[in-house]
Design a protein around this motif. Sequence first.
Motif, mmCIF file in Angstrom:
data_model
loop_
_atom_site.group_PDB
_atom_site.id
_atom_site.type_symbol
_atom_site.label_atom_id
_atom_site.label_comp_id
_atom_site.label_asym_id
_atom_site.label_seq_id
_atom_site.Cartn_x
_atom_site.Cartn_y
_atom_site.Cartn_z
ATOM 1 N N PHE A 86 68.310 -24.317 89.048
ATOM 2 C CA PHE A 86 68.120 -23.033 89.728
ATOM 3 C C PHE A 86 69.457 -22.433 90.163
ATOM 4 O O PHE A 86 69.681 -21.239 89.996
ATOM 5 N N VAL A 87 70.353 -23.245 90.703
ATOM 6 C CA VAL A 87 71.633 -22.702 91.190
ATOM 7 C C VAL A 87 72.671 -22.544 90.082
ATOM 8 O O VAL A 87 73.649 -21.828 90.257
ATOM 9 N N SER A 88 72.449 -23.200 88.948
ATOM 10 C CA SER A 88 73.416 -23.125 87.859
ATOM 11 C C SER A 88 73.442 -21.711 87.268
ATOM 12 O O SER A 88 72.404 -21.172 86.885
ATOM 13 N N PRO A 89 74.628 -21.111 87.167
ATOM 14 C CA PRO A 89 74.709 -19.763 86.591
ATOM 15 C C PRO A 89 74.536 -19.773 85.064
ATOM 16 O O PRO A 89 74.211 -18.763 84.468
ATOM 17 N N ILE A 90 74.732 -20.934 84.446
ATOM 18 C CA ILE A 90 74.618 -21.035 82.993
ATOM 19 C C ILE A 90 73.471 -21.997 82.660
ATOM 20 O O ILE A 90 73.561 -23.194 82.880
ATOM 21 N N ASP A 91 72.376 -21.438 82.162
ATOM 22 C CA ASP A 91 71.228 -22.247 81.774
ATOM 23 C C ASP A 91 70.584 -21.572 80.571
ATOM 24 O O ASP A 91 71.286 -20.943 79.789
ATOM 25 N N LEU A 92 69.290 -21.669 80.410
ATOM 26 C CA LEU A 92 68.646 -21.077 79.225
ATOM 27 C C LEU A 92 68.905 -19.578 79.129
ATOM 28 O O LEU A 92 69.149 -19.044 78.056
ATOM 29 N N MET A 93 68.820 -18.899 80.256
ATOM 30 C CA MET A 93 69.137 -17.470 80.339
ATOM 31 C C MET A 93 70.154 -17.310 81.454
ATOM 32 O O MET A 93 69.788 -17.378 82.630
ATOM 33 N N PRO A 94 71.417 -17.111 81.123
ATOM 34 C CA PRO A 94 72.447 -17.012 82.165
ATOM 35 C C PRO A 94 72.116 -15.950 83.214
ATOM 36 O O PRO A 94 71.544 -14.904 82.895
ATOM 37 N N ASP A 95 72.477 -16.250 84.465
ATOM 38 C CA ASP A 95 72.121 -15.380 85.584
ATOM 39 C C ASP A 95 72.742 -13.987 85.494
ATOM 40 O O ASP A 95 72.249 -13.056 86.111
ATOM 41 N N PHE A 96 73.808 -13.836 84.718
ATOM 42 C CA PHE A 96 74.423 -12.515 84.620
ATOM 43 C C PHE A 96 73.589 -11.538 83.793
ATOM 44 O O PHE A 96 73.855 -10.339 83.786
ATOM 45 N N LEU A 97 72.551 -12.041 83.112
ATOM 46 C CA LEU A 97 71.646 -11.151 82.385
ATOM 47 C C LEU A 97 70.681 -10.531 83.393
ATOM 48 O O LEU A 97 69.673 -11.123 83.769
#
Length: 146
Positions: A86-97
């Motif tokens: 949840f806190v990771s900015p880079i995962d299946l759909m990066p948080d910057f999207l």
Amino acid sequence: MLGTKKIEEGYKKFEKKAKEYVKRPEKTDVLIKDATKKADDKKGSLTEIWDNLQLLFELVSAWRKGEYRKIPTASIVTIIASIIYFVSPIDLMPDFLVGLGIVDDAAVIGFVLKQITADLEKFKIWKETNKGENVITEKDLPQHSL
């Protein structure tokens, strides 16, 4: 959208880190602080899972403090892995999207909630009846795995 297999694969990448948190529970303090901040910032996008997400944070905090240990290790690892995800900015759909970055986070939390429903219900009951007055350990529980 995201299938169950993709969601499970996504958070499982964080299980190794979660096991490190289990060995050193004090590490969860920063994790919960970061997760709470992100959740507060994204509250509008998390309405469907908000209450349970807060409950997960409370459970990990109570576990960390030693107030509540009536949870199988496998479940606490799963919960912590999902919070790291949840806190990771880079995962299946990066948080910057914008608009999409939180979708996978919510999906992973929802997936994990389904996996640990019984443990979460036990924690709710404990929280309501004990208000953190008693320390309960995992050995008090029958052992089972996810």
